[in-house]
Structure formats: C-alpha cells, structure tokens
Write an enzyme that holds these catalytic residues in place. Structure first.
Site, PDB file in Angstrom:
ATOM      1  N   ASP A  11       0.860  -1.187   0.000  1.00  6.47           N
ATOM      2  CA  ASP A  11       0.000   0.000   0.000  1.00  6.47           C
ATOM      3  C   ASP A  11       0.891   1.229   0.000  1.00  6.47           C
ATOM      4  OD1 ASP A  11      -2.388   1.525   0.094  1.00  6.47           O
ATOM      5  OD2 ASP A  11      -2.176   1.780   2.247  1.00  6.47           O
ATOM      6  N   SER A  12       0.330   2.346  -0.428  1.00  7.22           N
ATOM      7  CA  SER A  12       1.080   3.593  -0.385  1.00  7.22           C
ATOM      8  C   SER A  12       1.316   4.037   1.057  1.00  7.22           C
ATOM      9  CB  SER A  12       0.334   4.693  -1.153  1.00  7.22           C
ATOM     10  OG  SER A  12      -0.962   4.882  -0.610  1.00  7.22           O
ATOM     11  N   TYR A  43      -0.692   8.654  -2.481  1.00  9.99           N
ATOM     12  CA  TYR A  43      -0.568   8.520  -3.927  1.00  9.99           C
ATOM     13  C   TYR A  43      -1.699   9.223  -4.675  1.00  9.99           C
ATOM     14  CZ  TYR A  43       3.080   4.846  -4.025  1.00  9.99           C
ATOM     15  OH  TYR A  43       4.252   4.133  -3.944  1.00  9.99           O
ATOM     16  N   GLY A  44      -2.807   9.483  -4.003  1.00  9.01           N
ATOM     17  CA  GLY A  44      -4.040   9.899  -4.651  1.00  9.01           C
ATOM     18  C   GLY A  44      -3.962  11.059  -5.615  1.00  9.01           C
ATOM     19  N   CYS A  74      -4.098  -1.142  -2.459  1.00  8.59           N
ATOM     20  CA  CYS A  74      -4.169   0.305  -2.643  1.00  8.59           C
ATOM     21  C   CYS A  74      -5.009   0.546  -3.886  1.00  8.59           C
ATOM     22  CB  CYS A  74      -2.765   0.886  -2.823  1.00  8.59           C
ATOM     23  SG  CYS A  74      -2.717   2.633  -3.281  1.00  8.59           S
ATOM     24  N   ASN A  75      -6.121   1.240  -3.744  1.00 11.74           N
ATOM     25  CA  ASN A  75      -7.002   1.473  -4.881  1.00 11.74           C
ATOM     26  C   ASN A  75      -6.350   2.344  -5.942  1.00 11.74           C
ATOM     27  OD1 ASN A  75     -10.023   0.443  -4.486  1.00 11.74           O
ATOM     28  ND2 ASN A  75      -9.162   0.914  -2.488  1.00 11.74           N
ATOM     29  N   THR A  76      -5.580   3.342  -5.517  1.00  9.54           N
ATOM     30  CA  THR A  76      -4.942   4.232  -6.487  1.00  9.54           C
ATOM     31  C   THR A  76      -3.914   3.481  -7.318  1.00  9.54           C
ATOM     32  OG1 THR A  76      -5.260   6.100  -4.978  1.00  9.54           O
ATOM     33  CG2 THR A  76      -3.706   6.401  -6.775  1.00  9.54           C
ATOM     34  N   GLU A 159      -5.285   9.862   8.749  1.00  4.44           N
ATOM     35  CA  GLU A 159      -3.879   9.686   9.116  1.00  4.44           C
ATOM     36  C   GLU A 159      -3.444  10.668  10.209  1.00  4.44           C
ATOM     37  OE1 GLU A 159      -1.199   9.182   5.864  1.00  4.44           O
ATOM     38  OE2 GLU A 159      -2.045   7.187   5.515  1.00  4.44           O
ATOM     39  N   CYS A 193     -11.403   3.062  -1.037  1.00  6.23           N
ATOM     40  CA  CYS A 193     -10.092   3.432  -0.489  1.00  6.23           C
ATOM     41  C   CYS A 193      -9.932   2.633   0.789  1.00  6.23           C
ATOM     42  CB  CYS A 193     -10.002   4.930  -0.204  1.00  6.23           C
ATOM     43  SG  CYS A 193      -8.487   5.428   0.663  1.00  6.23           S
ATOM     44  N   HIS A 195      -8.390   3.208   3.414  1.00  4.10           N
ATOM     45  CA  HIS A 195      -8.471   4.001   4.646  1.00  4.10           C
ATOM     46  C   HIS A 195      -9.909   4.142   5.150  1.00  4.10           C
ATOM     47  CE1 HIS A 195      -4.400   5.337   3.674  1.00  4.10           C
ATOM     48  NE2 HIS A 195      -4.341   5.994   4.809  1.00  4.10           N
TER      49      HIS A 195
END
Length: 275
Positions: A11-12, A43-44, A74-76, A159, A193, A195
């Site tokens: 993941d980022s 990363y988004g 990670c979706n991005t 975060e 996402c 998160h």
C-alpha cells in the site's frame, strides 16, 4: 530444495492494513511481507506516470525479498499502475511472478449487494478520475448504475487521527450531500479506499440505515482464497510459517503509531529503501 516464497501486500501507506488484516485472518498459515510507501504517500493526487513508477519500484523491491505473489492493497495503485505492471513488466521481466489488485475482485461482487441497481463508489481523486471502477463494474454488472464521489480530505483526516472529530463529520457530510444530488436511489456505498473503513461510524450518521456500506477487506481476502485454490502450482510454492514482516519507506515510529488504527494490534516494523 526448492525455495519457498512469501505473499506480499503493498500500500502507499497504512490503509492497506485494513485489507491485510482480513487476509491474515482468512489465511493465517502463510508467510507475509507488508510494505507501506509512507515516504511518498499519499498517492491519490499524483499523476499516472508517477504512481506507476512508485508502485513498480515497490513491487520490484518486494520481488527481491522473496515475494512470489503481491496484492496491491491500494485502490490508487490498482487503478493507475496494475494494468501496466501485469501487461508489460510481468510479461517482459517477471513471467513467473503475480501481482493482483483490489478493484477487480470488488467489482466482481459489488452488484450482488444492491436491490435498486444504484451504487456509489467513494475514493481518492486519483481512483475516481481513473474510471477504473466504472470500467470493471460495467464488465460484470452492465445494468448497474454507478455513482462516484471523490473524498480528497478523508485520508489526511484519518492519518492525523481526526476521523471521528466534528471537523471530519463536516467534510463527510459535505461529500455525501454531493453524492445524494447524483441519485436518491443509492442503496450500496462502496468504500473505494482502504483508509475509509475507519470513517464508517461517521458515514452512518449521514446515510439511511438501509444503505449497505461495503469495505474491501473481506472481499479481497475471499478472492485470494479462491485464487490460491485455482492455482495450486503457485500455492505449493508459498511458505507456511505464520510469519509477518512489516516494512515502511518512511518513519518507523509514525508507521507503528498509525498502524494500530488499522491492524488492531501492536506491530514491529523496519525502515527500508526502495528504488
């Protein structure tokens, strides 16, 4: 003796731990390597080329650490880098390696949750603008109406551990109001996402209790179980000592402090350099 290999989860940052937690719960016997590219997160808002470059560097580092199969949690990265990595880099240089994402397994099942035929996808700007969910969901559920909404402030709020604050509630309500303008028939919200599961208590304040809120962890974990069942030649190569190694490109202390939000347990981590 044939070398035994690990499952990698990338993941980022730390959001992918929501997926990783479900994978470990479903498949506890395997050995895992988790890498968070925290030094370059989020990363988004990066361009396609930058996200592809960063993701490939991390994937190649994980290959060197003995990962035979890597999940981009990670979706991005799944939206903007996975296709190139699968169709170019694996074919040209790593034909025996496998890299999977989180968008396709989610798209394969998401339509089954809806009765109205209207679902919503919430994600980072990069994921939403890529159109990856629209493309993949249309492949499996061509009659499903998919409404998208980017939520660019949610990741920094999470975060910074502000996701349950009044300030977070303001932005969640604001984004959900934009979504409601698109349709009043939405009965499923997909959290696109990793998160965003931490936002579920806040999201529930602003949507009907009849709306299903779907996070990806269990879907991706179930998909991985199915994948290994369908590829026994790969599954036999994976080592099973129930070990987990956590790595970050950023601060070990920051990663450890944030990880407890997502993984529900104390972890040890190490700082690494990729690229």
């Amino acid at each position: 003796m044939q070398k035994k290999l690990k499952i990698g989860v990338f993941d980022s940052g730390v959001g992918g731990l929501t997926v990783f937690k479900e994978i470990v719960a479903k498949l506890p016997d395997y050995d895992y390597l988790y890498l968070g590219d925290n030094a370059r997160a989020p990363y988004g808002d990066h361009s396609f080329d930058v996200i592809y470059k960063y993701t490939l560097e991390c994937v190649e580092w994980m290959f060197k650490q003995g990962c035979e199969l890597i999940i981009l949690a990670c979706n991005t990265a799944s939206a903007k880098a996975l296709r190139n990595i699968q169709q170019k880099d694996l074919v040209d240089r790593y034909p025996h390696k496998r890299v999977l994402g989180v968008i396709r397994p989610t798209a394969e099942t998401i339509g089954n949750y809806s009765k109205t035929g209207n679902i919503a996808v919430l994600g980072t700007r990069g994921t939403i603008e890529s159109g990856s969910y629209l493309l993949e969901i249309n492949h499996f559920f061509p009659n499903l109406k998919v409404h998208q909404q980017s939520c660019p402030l949610w990741v920094p709020l999470i975060e910074n551990k502000e996701h349950l604050s009044e300030g977070a509630a303001y932005f969640v309500e604001k984004d959900l109001k934009k979504l409601a303008i698109q349709s009043n028939s939405i009965d499923v919200i997909l959290l696109g996402c990793t998160h965003y599961p931490l936002m579920i208590p806040t999201i529930k304040k602003f949507v009907s209790p009849d709306v299903k809120i779907i996070s990806q962890g269990e879907i991706v974990a179930n998909s991985l179980v199915d994948y290994l069942n369908r590829h026994p030649e790969l599954e036999r190569e994976l080592s099973k000592n129930s070990t987990v190694r956590f790595c970050t490109t950023g601060s070990e202390l920051d990663f450890k402090n944030h990880a407890s939000l997502f993984f529900d347990k104390e972890i040890n981590t190490e700082k690494v350099t990729v690229g």
